[in-house]
Each structure stands twice: as structure tokens, then as C-alpha cells.
Write a protein that holds these residues in place. Structure first.
Motif, PDB file in Angstrom:
ATOM      1  N   LEU A  95       0.735  -1.569   0.391  1.00 32.78           N
ATOM      2  CA  LEU A  95       0.062   0.005   0.065  1.00 32.78           C
ATOM      3  C   LEU A  95       0.902   1.130  -0.123  1.00 32.78           C
ATOM      4  CD1 LEU A  95      -2.862  -1.124   2.992  1.00 32.78           C
ATOM      5  CD2 LEU A  95      -3.142  -1.068   0.337  1.00 32.78           C
ATOM      6  N   THR A  96       0.318   2.405  -0.829  1.00 38.35           N
ATOM      7  CA  THR A  96       1.050   4.070  -0.460  1.00 38.35           C
ATOM      8  C   THR A  96       0.046   5.000   0.746  1.00 38.35           C
ATOM      9  OG1 THR A  96      -0.863   4.595  -1.607  1.00 38.35           O
ATOM     10  CG2 THR A  96       0.807   3.224  -3.447  1.00 38.35           C
ATOM     11  N   THR A  97       0.865   5.282   0.971  1.00 29.10           N
ATOM     12  CA  THR A  97       0.647   6.033   2.325  1.00 29.10           C
ATOM     13  C   THR A  97      -0.642   6.908   1.713  1.00 29.10           C
ATOM     14  OG1 THR A  97       1.702   8.406   0.641  1.00 29.10           O
ATOM     15  CG2 THR A  97       3.245   7.315   1.797  1.00 29.10           C
ATOM     16  N   THR A  98      -1.164   7.278   0.446  1.00 27.74           N
ATOM     17  CA  THR A  98      -1.930   7.409   0.247  1.00 27.74           C
ATOM     18  C   THR A  98      -3.603   5.882   1.038  1.00 27.74           C
ATOM     19  OG1 THR A  98      -1.932   8.983  -1.229  1.00 27.74           O
ATOM     20  CG2 THR A  98      -4.882   8.245  -0.865  1.00 27.74           C
ATOM     21  N   ALA A  99      -2.988   4.987   0.300  1.00 30.67           N
ATOM     22  CA  ALA A  99      -3.796   3.914   0.641  1.00 30.67           C
ATOM     23  C   ALA A  99      -4.139   3.438   2.532  1.00 30.67           C
ATOM     24  CB  ALA A  99      -3.395   2.717   0.117  1.00 30.67           C
ATOM     25  N   ILE A 100      -2.850   3.762   2.853  1.00 39.42           N
ATOM     26  CA  ILE A 100      -2.210   3.575   3.938  1.00 39.42           C
ATOM     27  C   ILE A 100      -3.683   4.361   4.775  1.00 39.42           C
ATOM     28  CG2 ILE A 100      -1.249   3.143   6.073  1.00 39.42           C
ATOM     29  CD1 ILE A 100       1.173   2.808   4.326  1.00 39.42           C
ATOM     30  N   THR A 101      -3.277   5.645   4.992  1.00 35.40           N
ATOM     31  CA  THR A 101      -4.513   6.573   5.917  1.00 35.40           C
ATOM     32  C   THR A 101      -5.430   5.867   5.239  1.00 35.40           C
ATOM     33  OG1 THR A 101      -2.727   8.266   5.075  1.00 35.40           O
ATOM     34  CG2 THR A 101      -5.004   8.284   6.248  1.00 35.40           C
ATOM     35  N   ALA A 102      -6.522   5.352   3.973  1.00 33.86           N
ATOM     36  CA  ALA A 102      -7.710   5.323   3.816  1.00 33.86           C
ATOM     37  C   ALA A 102      -7.590   3.897   4.630  1.00 33.86           C
ATOM     38  CB  ALA A 102      -7.558   4.866   2.723  1.00 33.86           C
ATOM     39  N   LEU A 103      -6.837   3.030   4.817  1.00 33.72           N
ATOM     40  CA  LEU A 103      -6.904   1.463   5.301  1.00 33.72           C
ATOM     41  C   LEU A 103      -7.367   2.113   6.695  1.00 33.72           C
ATOM     42  CD1 LEU A 103      -7.163  -1.448   5.924  1.00 33.72           C
ATOM     43  CD2 LEU A 103      -4.667  -1.494   5.966  1.00 33.72           C
ATOM     44  N   LEU A 104      -6.437   2.983   7.746  1.00 30.40           N
ATOM     45  CA  LEU A 104      -6.770   3.033   9.201  1.00 30.40           C
ATOM     46  C   LEU A 104      -7.484   3.223   9.537  1.00 30.40           C
ATOM     47  CD1 LEU A 104      -2.445   4.568   9.247  1.00 30.40           C
ATOM     48  CD2 LEU A 104      -3.664   2.671  10.056  1.00 30.40           C
ATOM     49  N   GLU A 105      -8.375   4.485   8.357  1.00 27.89           N
ATOM     50  CA  GLU A 105      -9.512   5.467   8.971  1.00 27.89           C
ATOM     51  C   GLU A 105     -10.717   4.204   8.591  1.00 27.89           C
ATOM     52  OE1 GLU A 105      -9.718   8.723   6.911  1.00 27.89           O
ATOM     53  OE2 GLU A 105      -8.293   9.439   7.623  1.00 27.89           O
ATOM     54  N   HIS A 106     -10.539   3.163   8.160  1.00 29.56           N
ATOM     55  CA  HIS A 106     -12.022   2.437   7.106  1.00 29.56           C
ATOM     56  C   HIS A 106     -12.695   1.620   8.291  1.00 29.56           C
ATOM     57  CE1 HIS A 106     -14.116  -0.586   5.765  1.00 29.56           C
ATOM     58  NE2 HIS A 106     -13.777  -0.683   4.817  1.00 29.56           N
ATOM     59  N   PRO A 107     -13.477   2.303   8.694  1.00 32.58           N
ATOM     60  CA  PRO A 107     -14.855   1.910   9.857  1.00 32.58           C
ATOM     61  C   PRO A 107     -15.086   0.491  10.339  1.00 32.58           C
ATOM     62  CG  PRO A 107     -16.329   2.729   7.810  1.00 32.58           C
ATOM     63  CD  PRO A 107     -14.128   2.726   7.704  1.00 32.58           C
ATOM     64  N   LEU A 108     -14.359  -0.708   9.394  1.00 34.87           N
ATOM     65  CA  LEU A 108     -13.776  -2.357  10.109  1.00 34.87           C
ATOM     66  C   LEU A 108     -12.807  -2.244  10.335  1.00 34.87           C
ATOM     67  CD1 LEU A 108     -14.738  -4.103   6.792  1.00 34.87           C
ATOM     68  CD2 LEU A 108     -16.000  -4.547   8.637  1.00 34.87           C
ATOM     69  N   VAL A 109     -11.627  -1.204  10.482  1.00 35.00           N
ATOM     70  CA  VAL A 109     -10.325  -1.852  11.005  1.00 35.00           C
ATOM     71  C   VAL A 109     -10.547  -0.673  12.360  1.00 35.00           C
ATOM     72  CG1 VAL A 109      -8.344  -0.409  11.413  1.00 35.00           C
ATOM     73  CG2 VAL A 109      -9.110  -1.420   9.050  1.00 35.00           C
ATOM     74  N   ARG A 110     -11.053   0.572  12.491  1.00 37.24           N
ATOM     75  CA  ARG A 110     -11.765   0.915  14.065  1.00 37.24           C
ATOM     76  C   ARG A 110     -13.095   0.100  14.941  1.00 37.24           C
ATOM     77  NH1 ARG A 110     -13.796   5.052  13.152  1.00 37.24           N
ATOM     78  NH2 ARG A 110     -14.682   5.542  10.826  1.00 37.24           N
ATOM     79  N   HIS A 111     -14.060  -1.117  14.609  1.00 37.44           N
ATOM     80  CA  HIS A 111     -14.725  -1.457  14.983  1.00 37.44           C
ATOM     81  C   HIS A 111     -14.599  -2.130  16.246  1.00 37.44           C
ATOM     82  CE1 HIS A 111     -18.309  -3.894  15.809  1.00 37.44           C
ATOM     83  NE2 HIS A 111     -19.056  -3.169  14.788  1.00 37.44           N
ATOM     84  N   PRO A 112     -14.806  -2.193  17.106  1.00 41.86           N
ATOM     85  CA  PRO A 112     -14.076  -3.335  18.525  1.00 41.86           C
ATOM     86  C   PRO A 112     -14.586  -4.051  18.683  1.00 41.86           C
ATOM     87  CG  PRO A 112     -16.837  -1.938  18.720  1.00 41.86           C
ATOM     88  CD  PRO A 112     -15.921  -1.917  17.442  1.00 41.86           C
ATOM     89  N   ASN A 113     -15.426  -5.415  17.780  1.00 41.95           N
ATOM     90  CA  ASN A 113     -15.232  -6.349  17.356  1.00 41.95           C
ATOM     91  C   ASN A 113     -15.185  -6.415  15.714  1.00 41.95           C
ATOM     92  OD1 ASN A 113     -16.301  -7.226  19.977  1.00 41.95           O
ATOM     93  ND2 ASN A 113     -18.124  -6.150  19.942  1.00 41.95           N
ATOM     94  N   PRO A 114     -15.038  -6.534  15.122  1.00 42.79           N
ATOM     95  CA  PRO A 114     -14.620  -6.443  13.657  1.00 42.79           C
ATOM     96  C   PRO A 114     -14.586  -7.876  12.895  1.00 42.79           C
ATOM     97  CG  PRO A 114     -12.335  -6.886  14.671  1.00 42.79           C
ATOM     98  CD  PRO A 114     -12.820  -6.302  15.905  1.00 42.79           C
ATOM     99  N   ASP A 115     -15.130  -8.049  12.114  1.00 44.87           N
ATOM    100  CA  ASP A 115     -15.827  -9.004  11.199  1.00 44.87           C
ATOM    101  C   ASP A 115     -14.446  -9.769  10.637  1.00 44.87           C
ATOM    102  OD1 ASP A 115     -16.610 -10.512   8.838  1.00 44.87           O
ATOM    103  OD2 ASP A 115     -19.022 -10.095   9.555  1.00 44.87           O
ATOM    104  N   THR A 116     -14.563 -11.338  11.234  1.00 47.45           N
ATOM    105  CA  THR A 116     -13.229 -11.695  10.591  1.00 47.45           C
ATOM    106  C   THR A 116     -12.915 -11.564   9.411  1.00 47.45           C
ATOM    107  OG1 THR A 116     -12.595 -13.168  12.533  1.00 47.45           O
ATOM    108  CG2 THR A 116     -11.364 -13.396  10.629  1.00 47.45           C
TER     109      THR A 116
END
Length: 334
Positions: A272-293
């Protein structure tokens, strides 16, 4: 496009300092390469991998990074000058905690520079100075915006940097850069095998930089930080967005509900590029307390980690060692 891979043995995904340093490495090399570099991970608890269009060795990469080190009298943030060299202008003794009107004026100037000549300063400014989370200059009401007079309101800064006593982000940046400038071997050590330095505290990003008395031969508590990795990690702060509603701060990958806050982060398998990494870090699935595997797998995420901030008598302490929260550790991991 040819993809050359360089594994970085010292930058492990299950280390908060290692993770941040890998992000900073990408930020520092991007302006120096003809095509954007990308980052991936070998897997959970495994090293980072740098993907470039040209072959690099650990030494040539360290030489590339050395070009971004500031000279002794230069701006500390060579990739976005004009931020860390600001004079302190408030009661907090920290230039990044400035009057909100000054912050808004500076941001307008940086944004204009971005439009005129693609300068990256506005992006860096908003990653280090939060003009959407305000504190008052009155210690009795600190943390609660005053009504009426905006002259009493000051910005906050990134919670990823834990301030202890009189520490400031600029001073921590300067100390890390000084070590790397005086001994360039710290840069290659940051990539392949960390070398700790006595009496260097780091920037509260590494629990192991704080040496308890019983852990050292001389029987005295000491600091043993990693200058090269710390210098890289501070540049990794550009990946995290600072937001808020003036009364409550929000920061990418920071859990404000934890007692002293906590850094949370994913690792991934696709480059991933820097832009794509920021998008991934902000993705709701990544920030969800009980993530869907299954959904995380579809995103390419192979693990999630958390590192809680500790607390010292003089302020914030270092981040704790990381704990993997996805997938759940097995008996073989313990």
C-alpha cells in the motif's frame, strides 16, 4: 511496474515503535523516489516489507534516509518545513499548542502553498496541530473551551506523542535527529537490528526504552531508547488525521475510551502507498470494536494490535507492549 522487495527485520508489526517507524520510512522515501514506495507485512508478528520500483539494499535505503536528516541549523522537519520551528506562543511551553486563530491563519497559508506548488505542509500541519480540539489557557478550566473570547483557546497536538514533564514534540524530534546525524549507523540499525542508546529517552513510543533498576547491571533506572527508529516513527505521525468538535478530540488509530488512551493499528498483506494506508487506518471495519473476520480478510488485514498508554507522575508514559486483538492469540503464541 517492477516490484523490488526489501524486508526490514527490525520493523515488526507487533511493535508500536516498529509500526510507526515503518510508516515514517514510507513518508521519508516518497519524495526521493520516482514512483511512490509501498509497504506490506510478512504476516502477524512479522517484519515490514518495502516495495519500490528500483532495487534497494539496507545500506542504500539508510543512505537515502540520511538525505532527509536536518542539518544542525535547518528546520527539523525537512519534508515540511515551517512547523516544528515555530516559537512557543502560549502558556503550555509547546509551539504546537498555539492560539487557535494563529493555527487557522497558518493552516490557510499552508493550504494555499499546497494549491500553488503542491507543498505537503498543510497535511503535516493537520497531523501535528489539532485546531478542532481546544484547551483554555486557564489551568482551572483546562480541557474545556471557554465561551466568548477565542483568544483564550489553544490547539492540542497529536496524542500519539505522550508528553512527560517539559517534553515537547519538537524537542523529541531534535534529539532523535541529533543522534542520527552524529552517527548515521543508527539509521541502518533502525531497519535491521535496533541499537539502544544509554540516557536516550525516545519519545514515549517504546516501553522497552524505560529500563527498570533491576533490569540493568548498575542497579539504577535508566533510559535506553532507539534513536533511528524513533526518528522514523515521528515521521509516521503524518498518516494519522486529527479531528474533533472543539470539546472532544478524535484521532485516527487512537482509542480515547481507554483510561490513558491507546494506539490501535492493523497490518496488511498487499503493498500500500501512504494514501492507501491512511484510507485503511480510517476504515470503519478496522476501527470496529468487534471486527468481522471475513470482512477484514477481504481488506487484506492479517492482524490488529493495541498498545495502551501508561501514566507517570510527571505526565504520560510510554506505550505498553502491543497486544494482538485479531486474530485472537493461540496457546502457541503465548
Amino acid at each position: 511496474m517492477t516490484d523490488h522487495e526489501l524486508e526490514l527485520p527490525a520493523l515488526l508489526g507487533n511493535s508500536p515503535l516498529g509500526f510507526l517507524a515503518a510508516l515514517g520510512l514510507l513518508q521519508l522515501t516518497q519524495p526521493l523516489l520516482e514512483q511512490p514506495p509501498r509497504l506490506s507485512w510478512r504476516g502477524p508478528d512479522a517484519p515490514a516489507v518495502l516495495h519500490t520500483h528500483q532495487p534497494l539494499t539496507h545500506q542504500s535505503l539508510a543512505d537515502l534516509l540520511a538525505r532527509q536528516l536536518p542539518l544542525e541549523d535547518d528546520d527539523l522537519l525537512t519534508v515540511a518545513p515551517g512547523i516544528l520551528g515555530l516559537p512557543a506562543s502560549g502558556p503550555f511551553g509547546d509551539a504546537l499548542r498555539m492560539p487557535v486563530d494563529l493555527a487557522l491563519d497558518l493552516l490557510a497559508c499552508h493550504a494555499q502553498a499546497e494549491r500553488d506548488r503542491s507543498a505537503p505542509t498543510a497535511r503535516w500541519f493537520t497531523a501535528l496541530v489539532n485546531q478542532l480540539s481546544l484547551e483554555t489557557s486557564n489551568k482551572k478550566t483546562a480541557g474545556r473551551p471557554a465561551s466568548g473570547d477565542r483568544g483564550d483557546l489553544y490547539t492540542t497536538t497529536t496524542p500519539h506523542f505522550g508528553r512527560t514533564g517539559q517534553m515537547t514534540l519538537a524537542a523529541s524530534w531534535a534529539k532523535a535527529a541529533d543522534h542520527c546525524r552524529s552517527d548515521s549507523s543508527h539509521l541502518i540499525a533502525a531497519l535491521v537490528a535496533w541499537r539502544r542508546v544509554d540516557d536516550y529517552a525516545g519519545a514515549n513510543l517504546d516501553h522497552y526504552a524505560t529500563g527498570d533498576a533491576h533490569m540493568v547491571s548498575h542497579g539504577k533506572a535508566s533510559q535506553r531508547g532507539v534513536p533511528g527508529a524513533t526518528w522514523l516513527a515521528l515521521h509516521g505521525l503524518a498518516a494519522f488525521r486529527l479531528t474533533g468538535d472543539t470539546t472532544r478530540a478524535q484521532t485516527t488509530s487512537w482509542d480515547h475510551t481507554a483510561p490513558n488512551g491507546a494506539l490501535t493499528w492493523p497490518i496488511w498483506k498487499q503493498p500500500l502507498t501512504t494514501t492507501a494506508i491512511t484510507a485503511l487506518l480510517e476504515h470503519p471495519l478496522v476501527r470496529h470494536p468487534n471486527p468481522d473476520t471475513t470482512k477484514l480478510h477481504n481488506l487484506g488485514v492479517t492482524a490488529l494490535y493495541v498498545a495502551h498508554r501508561t501514566r507517570l507522575g510527571q505526565g504520560h508514559g510510554p506505550l505498553q507492549p502491543a497486544r494482538r486483538i485479531h486474530p485472537a492469540p493461540t496457546s502457541n503464541d503465548l
